[in-house]
Design an enzyme around this catalytic site. Sequence first.
Site, PDB file in Angstrom:
ATOM      1  N   TYR A   1      11.236  -0.469 -21.864  1.00 50.56           N
ATOM      2  CA  TYR A   1       9.880  -0.999 -22.043  1.00 50.56           C
ATOM      3  C   TYR A   1       9.043  -0.067 -22.908  1.00 50.56           C
ATOM      4  O   TYR A   1       9.105   1.160 -22.759  1.00 50.56           O
ATOM      5  CB  TYR A   1       9.190  -1.134 -20.682  1.00 50.56           C
ATOM      6  CG  TYR A   1       9.650  -2.320 -19.884  1.00 50.56           C
ATOM      7  CD1 TYR A   1       9.490  -3.621 -20.359  1.00 50.56           C
ATOM      8  CD2 TYR A   1      10.240  -2.146 -18.643  1.00 50.56           C
ATOM      9  CE1 TYR A   1       9.912  -4.716 -19.614  1.00 50.56           C
ATOM     10  CE2 TYR A   1      10.657  -3.228 -17.885  1.00 50.56           C
ATOM     11  CZ  TYR A   1      10.488  -4.514 -18.380  1.00 50.56           C
ATOM     12  OH  TYR A   1      10.901  -5.582 -17.640  1.00 50.56           O
TER      13      TYR A   1
ATOM     14  N   MET B   1      11.727  -1.753 -13.040  1.00 50.31           N
ATOM     15  CA  MET B   1      11.606  -2.055 -11.613  1.00 50.31           C
ATOM     16  C   MET B   1      12.930  -1.877 -10.875  1.00 50.31           C
ATOM     17  O   MET B   1      12.983  -1.302  -9.780  1.00 50.31           O
ATOM     18  CB  MET B   1      11.084  -3.481 -11.423  1.00 50.31           C
ATOM     19  CG  MET B   1      10.791  -3.798  -9.965  1.00 50.31           C
ATOM     20  SD  MET B   1      10.190  -5.474  -9.714  1.00 50.31           S
ATOM     21  CE  MET B   1       8.576  -5.396 -10.455  1.00 50.31           C
TER      22      MET B   1
ATOM     23  N   LYS C   1       7.551  11.790  11.261  1.00 54.50           N
ATOM     24  CA  LYS C   1       6.609  10.765  10.784  1.00 54.50           C
ATOM     25  C   LYS C   1       7.165  10.110   9.519  1.00 54.50           C
ATOM     26  O   LYS C   1       8.102  10.629   8.902  1.00 54.50           O
ATOM     27  CB  LYS C   1       5.254  11.418  10.502  1.00 54.50           C
ATOM     28  CG  LYS C   1       5.289  12.471   9.389  1.00 54.50           C
ATOM     29  CD  LYS C   1       3.995  13.271   9.326  1.00 54.50           C
ATOM     30  CE  LYS C   1       4.076  14.336   8.240  1.00 54.50           C
ATOM     31  NZ  LYS C   1       2.931  15.245   8.268  1.00 54.50           N
TER      32      LYS C   1
ATOM     33  N   ARG D   1      -9.604  19.125   6.515  1.00 56.83           N
ATOM     34  CA  ARG D   1      -9.153  17.736   6.516  1.00 56.83           C
ATOM     35  C   ARG D   1      -9.429  17.135   7.895  1.00 56.83           C
ATOM     36  O   ARG D   1     -10.055  16.101   8.021  1.00 56.83           O
ATOM     37  CB  ARG D   1      -7.654  17.681   6.168  1.00 56.83           C
ATOM     38  CG  ARG D   1      -7.094  16.304   6.029  1.00 56.83           C
ATOM     39  CD  ARG D   1      -5.633  16.332   5.607  1.00 56.83           C
ATOM     40  NE  ARG D   1      -4.750  16.928   6.614  1.00 56.83           N
ATOM     41  CZ  ARG D   1      -3.416  16.972   6.497  1.00 56.83           C
ATOM     42  NH1 ARG D   1      -2.821  16.477   5.420  1.00 56.83           N
ATOM     43  NH2 ARG D   1      -2.691  17.512   7.446  1.00 56.83           N
TER      44      ARG D   1
HETATM   45  C1  LIG Z   1       3.546  16.596   8.262  1.00 59.18           C
HETATM   46  C2  LIG Z   1       3.046  17.691   9.103  1.00 59.18           C
HETATM   47  C3  LIG Z   1       3.861  18.806   9.382  1.00 59.18           C
HETATM   48  C4  LIG Z   1       5.180  19.041   8.711  1.00 59.18           C
HETATM   49  O1  LIG Z   1       4.933  19.658   7.449  1.00 59.18           O
HETATM   50  P1  LIG Z   1       6.137  20.085   6.483  1.00 59.18           P
HETATM   51  O2  LIG Z   1       5.455  20.744   5.330  1.00 59.18           O
HETATM   52  O3  LIG Z   1       6.831  18.818   6.091  1.00 59.18           O
HETATM   53  O4  LIG Z   1       7.006  20.993   7.254  1.00 59.18           O
HETATM   54  C5  LIG Z   1       3.381  19.734  10.286  1.00 59.18           C
HETATM   55  N1  LIG Z   1       2.160  19.599  10.859  1.00 59.18           N
HETATM   56  C6  LIG Z   1       1.349  18.566  10.578  1.00 59.18           C
HETATM   57  C7  LIG Z   1       0.008  18.488  11.230  1.00 59.18           C
HETATM   58  C8  LIG Z   1       1.752  17.583   9.692  1.00 59.18           C
HETATM   59  O5  LIG Z   1       0.927  16.570   9.406  1.00 59.18           O
END
Ligand SMILES: *Cc1c(COP(=O)(O)O)cnc(C)c1O
Length: 355
Positions: free
Chosen positions: A253, A301, A34, A129
Site C-alpha cells: 500500500y 491487515m 492481567k 497515576r
Molecule cells: C502491570 C503491573 C505490574 C507488572 O509490571 P511489569 O512491568 O509487567 O512487571 C505490577 N504492578 C502493577 C500495579 C501493575 O499495574
Amino acid sequence: MRPLVAHIDLAAITHNYALARQCAPGRQALAVVKADAYGHGLEPVVAALSDADGFAVACLEEAERVRRVASQARLLLLEGCFAVAEYQRAAELGVDVVLHSAEQAEGLLASVLPAPLRVWLKLDSGMHRLGFDEAALRHWHARLQAASQVSELNLISHFACADERGNSLTELQLERFLDVLDLPFAQRSLANSAAVLMIPAAHMDWLRPGIMLYGASPFAELSAGELGLRPAMSLRAEVIALREVQAGETVGYGGSWQATHDARIATVSCGYADGYPRHAPSGTPVWLQGQRVPLAGRVSMDMLCVDVGVLPSVQLGSEVELWGQRLPVDEVARAAGTLGYELLTRVTARVPRRY
Ligand SMILES: *Cc1c(COP(=O)(O)O)cnc(C)c1O
C-alpha cells in the site's frame, strides 16, 4: 487453516516465575496475569503457575476467570473496585483489593460484606497515576484499621521509571515508600519486573512480576536472554506467495517501499489485524530460515511482505517467525518504536494460541 499461530511455551513461564522468586529469596510473588496474561491466555497460564504464591489482575472480570482455575490462590485486584457494588463480589471471590482513592475507601466503608477484605492502600509515591499522598494514606490507614470490612491492611505502590536504571525518581519513590513504614502494615509490595531484577531494596514482602514472566525484558539496554529469561510466545506464520520484483517497482500500500535492485519478495500470513504493528517501518526484522530479513513496505491487515533477496531457498510454506524463540519480541518492538508489552498484549483473538 490460515497459517498463523501463537505458540505458547508454558514451561518458559514457570521458568521465568521461578527466576523472579530466585531474585528475592524468602519473598512471595504475585504473578501478574492481567490483559489475558499479557496476551498469552489467562487460564492456561494460571493453570501452569498452579504453584505460584498468588496472582494479580486489573479487574473483577479477570479475577472471576482466575478463580475458575485457581479457587484458593491469593488474588489481587490492582486497581481495586470500579463501583461500590463490586466489593460484594470481591468478598465472595476472596480477592484482595487495592484502595487508591477516597471514593473507593468510602465505598468500602459503606458496604456490608459477606466476609472482610484484605486491603492494599496504594501510595502515590511519585508516578501520579493512582494512589494517596502520604497524609491521605495516613488518614485512611487510621480510619480503616478497625473497620469491620477490612481483615488485613497492606501497602502497595508502583514505580514509574524502574526500567531506566539509575533514574532518580526511583530512588525518591523508594524513600517515600519507606517513609510510611512506621505505620503497621501486614504486607508490603512495590516491585514490578524491573525492580524484581535490579532493585533488591524494593522487594518487600510481595513481588509483582509481569513482563518478565513472559520472557521479555523491561530494560532497553538489557536483553531478556542476558537476564536469563525464556521467551514464552512465538508468533509463527508462513510464506504464502513469492515473486520477483524489478528494480524501481514498489511493494505494498502506498508504494512506500521501492526495490533498488531486482528483489525477491515473500508475502507472509500475518498483518495488523493479527496484532503485528502497522507502524513497523520497512527494515523491521522478520525471522526466516535462520536469518533476519527486512520487512518491505507497509503492513497490510492480513499480510506483510519481506525482502528475501539474500535467501534463494525460501519457498511457499517456509516458516516465518514474527517474534519469539528465534527473534526476541523486544528487537521487533524497538524497530517499531514500541515495547514488548504492547506487541504481546495486542495479538488479536483471531490468532490461535497453541500450548
Ligand atoms: C502491570 C503491573 C505490574 C507488572 O509490571 P511489569 O512491568 O509487567 O512487571 C505490577 N504492578 C502493577 C500495579 C501493575 O499495574
